[in-house]
Structures are given as C-alpha cells and as structure tokens.
Design a protein around this motif. Structure first.
Motif, PDB file in Angstrom:
ATOM      1  N   SER A  50      20.970  33.592  18.371  1.00 27.54           N
ATOM      2  CA  SER A  50      19.568  33.226  18.381  1.00 27.54           C
ATOM      3  C   SER A  50      18.749  34.502  18.273  1.00 27.54           C
ATOM      4  O   SER A  50      18.862  35.391  19.122  1.00 27.54           O
ATOM      5  CB  SER A  50      19.209  32.498  19.679  1.00 27.54           C
ATOM      6  OG  SER A  50      17.811  32.351  19.791  1.00 27.54           O
ATOM      7  N   SER A  51      17.952  34.598  17.251  1.00 24.34           N
ATOM      8  CA  SER A  51      17.174  35.816  17.031  1.00 24.34           C
ATOM      9  C   SER A  51      16.155  36.047  18.138  1.00 24.34           C
ATOM     10  O   SER A  51      15.802  37.187  18.434  1.00 24.34           O
ATOM     11  CB  SER A  51      16.457  35.736  15.677  1.00 24.34           C
ATOM     12  OG  SER A  51      17.388  35.573  14.631  1.00 24.34           O
ATOM     13  N   ILE A  52      15.699  34.987  18.792  1.00 20.79           N
ATOM     14  CA  ILE A  52      14.640  35.151  19.774  1.00 20.79           C
ATOM     15  C   ILE A  52      15.180  35.344  21.185  1.00 20.79           C
ATOM     16  O   ILE A  52      14.540  36.020  22.002  1.00 20.79           O
ATOM     17  CB  ILE A  52      13.662  33.949  19.715  1.00 20.79           C
ATOM     18  CG1 ILE A  52      12.346  34.298  20.411  1.00 20.79           C
ATOM     19  CG2 ILE A  52      14.288  32.694  20.306  1.00 20.79           C
ATOM     20  CD1 ILE A  52      11.228  33.323  20.112  1.00 20.79           C
ATOM     21  N   THR A  53      16.356  34.807  21.490  1.00 21.76           N
ATOM     22  CA  THR A  53      16.909  34.956  22.842  1.00 21.76           C
ATOM     23  C   THR A  53      18.090  35.917  22.903  1.00 21.76           C
ATOM     24  O   THR A  53      18.423  36.420  23.973  1.00 21.76           O
ATOM     25  CB  THR A  53      17.399  33.606  23.393  1.00 21.76           C
ATOM     26  OG1 THR A  53      18.513  33.159  22.615  1.00 21.76           O
ATOM     27  CG2 THR A  53      16.293  32.556  23.352  1.00 21.76           C
ATOM     28  N   GLY A  54      18.735  36.144  21.767  1.00 24.60           N
ATOM     29  CA  GLY A  54      19.932  36.989  21.746  1.00 24.60           C
ATOM     30  C   GLY A  54      21.198  36.278  22.175  1.00 24.60           C
ATOM     31  O   GLY A  54      22.272  36.882  22.190  1.00 24.60           O
ATOM     32  N   ILE A  55      21.088  35.000  22.497  1.00 22.02           N
ATOM     33  CA  ILE A  55      22.278  34.237  22.881  1.00 22.02           C
ATOM     34  C   ILE A  55      23.223  34.137  21.691  1.00 22.02           C
ATOM     35  O   ILE A  55      22.798  33.903  20.565  1.00 22.02           O
ATOM     36  CB  ILE A  55      21.872  32.834  23.373  1.00 22.02           C
ATOM     37  CG1 ILE A  55      21.105  32.947  24.690  1.00 22.02           C
ATOM     38  CG2 ILE A  55      23.096  31.947  23.550  1.00 22.02           C
ATOM     39  CD1 ILE A  55      20.517  31.649  25.169  1.00 22.02           C
ATOM     40  N   THR A  56      24.512  34.321  21.968  1.00 21.78           N
ATOM     41  CA  THR A  56      25.516  34.271  20.912  1.00 21.78           C
ATOM     42  C   THR A  56      26.554  33.196  21.198  1.00 21.78           C
ATOM     43  O   THR A  56      26.729  32.755  22.335  1.00 21.78           O
ATOM     44  CB  THR A  56      26.237  35.620  20.768  1.00 21.78           C
ATOM     45  OG1 THR A  56      26.849  35.973  22.026  1.00 21.78           O
ATOM     46  CG2 THR A  56      25.274  36.719  20.364  1.00 21.78           C
TER      47      THR A  56
END
Length: 122
Positions: free
Chosen positions: A52-58
């Motif tokens: 997720s580009s906005i949260t950094g969750i992978t």
C-alpha cells in the motif's frame, strides 16, 4: 492513462540477488496499492507481493516470504521488488501492477507493464 514501465531483469546465478523497478505514471501514485506478479512458462500469472503506497503495509505469497521485499518511493512514483537467494524456480517474467484501491487486499486493475524476464541459472 496508466503506464507502468518495469526494468531490472536479467540472467542471475542461483543464490544471487537483483532489484526490479517499476516506474508508474498516469495516476496519483499514493492513492493505490501496487503489486508484483510473475509468470513462468506454462504457468498462470502469480501474485508475489503487494504494497500500500499510503500505509506501507505489505503482503507476500508464501512461496517468496523471506526472500522478496517490495518497497515504494512515493515521491518518485516507483515501486521496487528486491529478490534475494534466487532459485531456478524464480525464473519468470515479472510484472508490475496497480491495484484498484489503497489496500493490499484490493484487486488487480489489469494495468500491466511489459515485464522483464528474470532467468536464474548457473
């Protein structure tokens, strides 16, 4: 118009590493999750990693956990896939993809780039 341009493939020996890059344009990058897929000869396209580009969750496929790392550079509209400890079974064409939303659980938007070939062989 969504445009994704991948680079960084090539021939690598088993155990080696490489980094794939994807330059994105035509949309507001931070509003979408991004993914990497791969497709080996004779096999279906496989989702290997999302971010997720906005949260950094992978999120990663079980087959690549611990060896693949997805990252993004929002200021430059780039997404990367770092691959370590390459195996012959990692041989495939690798594709960058924009998801339909900000979450890594969102679906593919079918916005494929050309896809660089990664060949792992001694």
């Amino acid at each position: 118009q969504v445009q994704l341009v991948e680079s960084g493939g090539g021939l690598v020996q088993p155990g080696g590493s490489l980094r794939l890059s994807c330059a994105a344009s035509g949309f507001t990058f931070k509003n979408y999750a991004m993914s990497w897929y791969r497709q080996a000869p004779g096999k279906e396209r496989e989702l290997v990693a999302s971010i997720s580009s906005i949260t950094g969750i992978t999120r990663y496929a079980d087959s690549v956990k611990g060896r693949f790392t997805i990252s993004s550079a929002n200021a430059r509209n780039f997404v990367y896939l770092h691959i370590n400890s390459l195996k012959p079974e990692d041989t495939a064409v690798y594709y960058c993809d924009r998801r339909t939303g900000t979450s890594v659980a969102s679906t593919t938007s079918d916005s494929w780039g050309q896809g660089p070939q990664v060949t792992v062989s001694s």
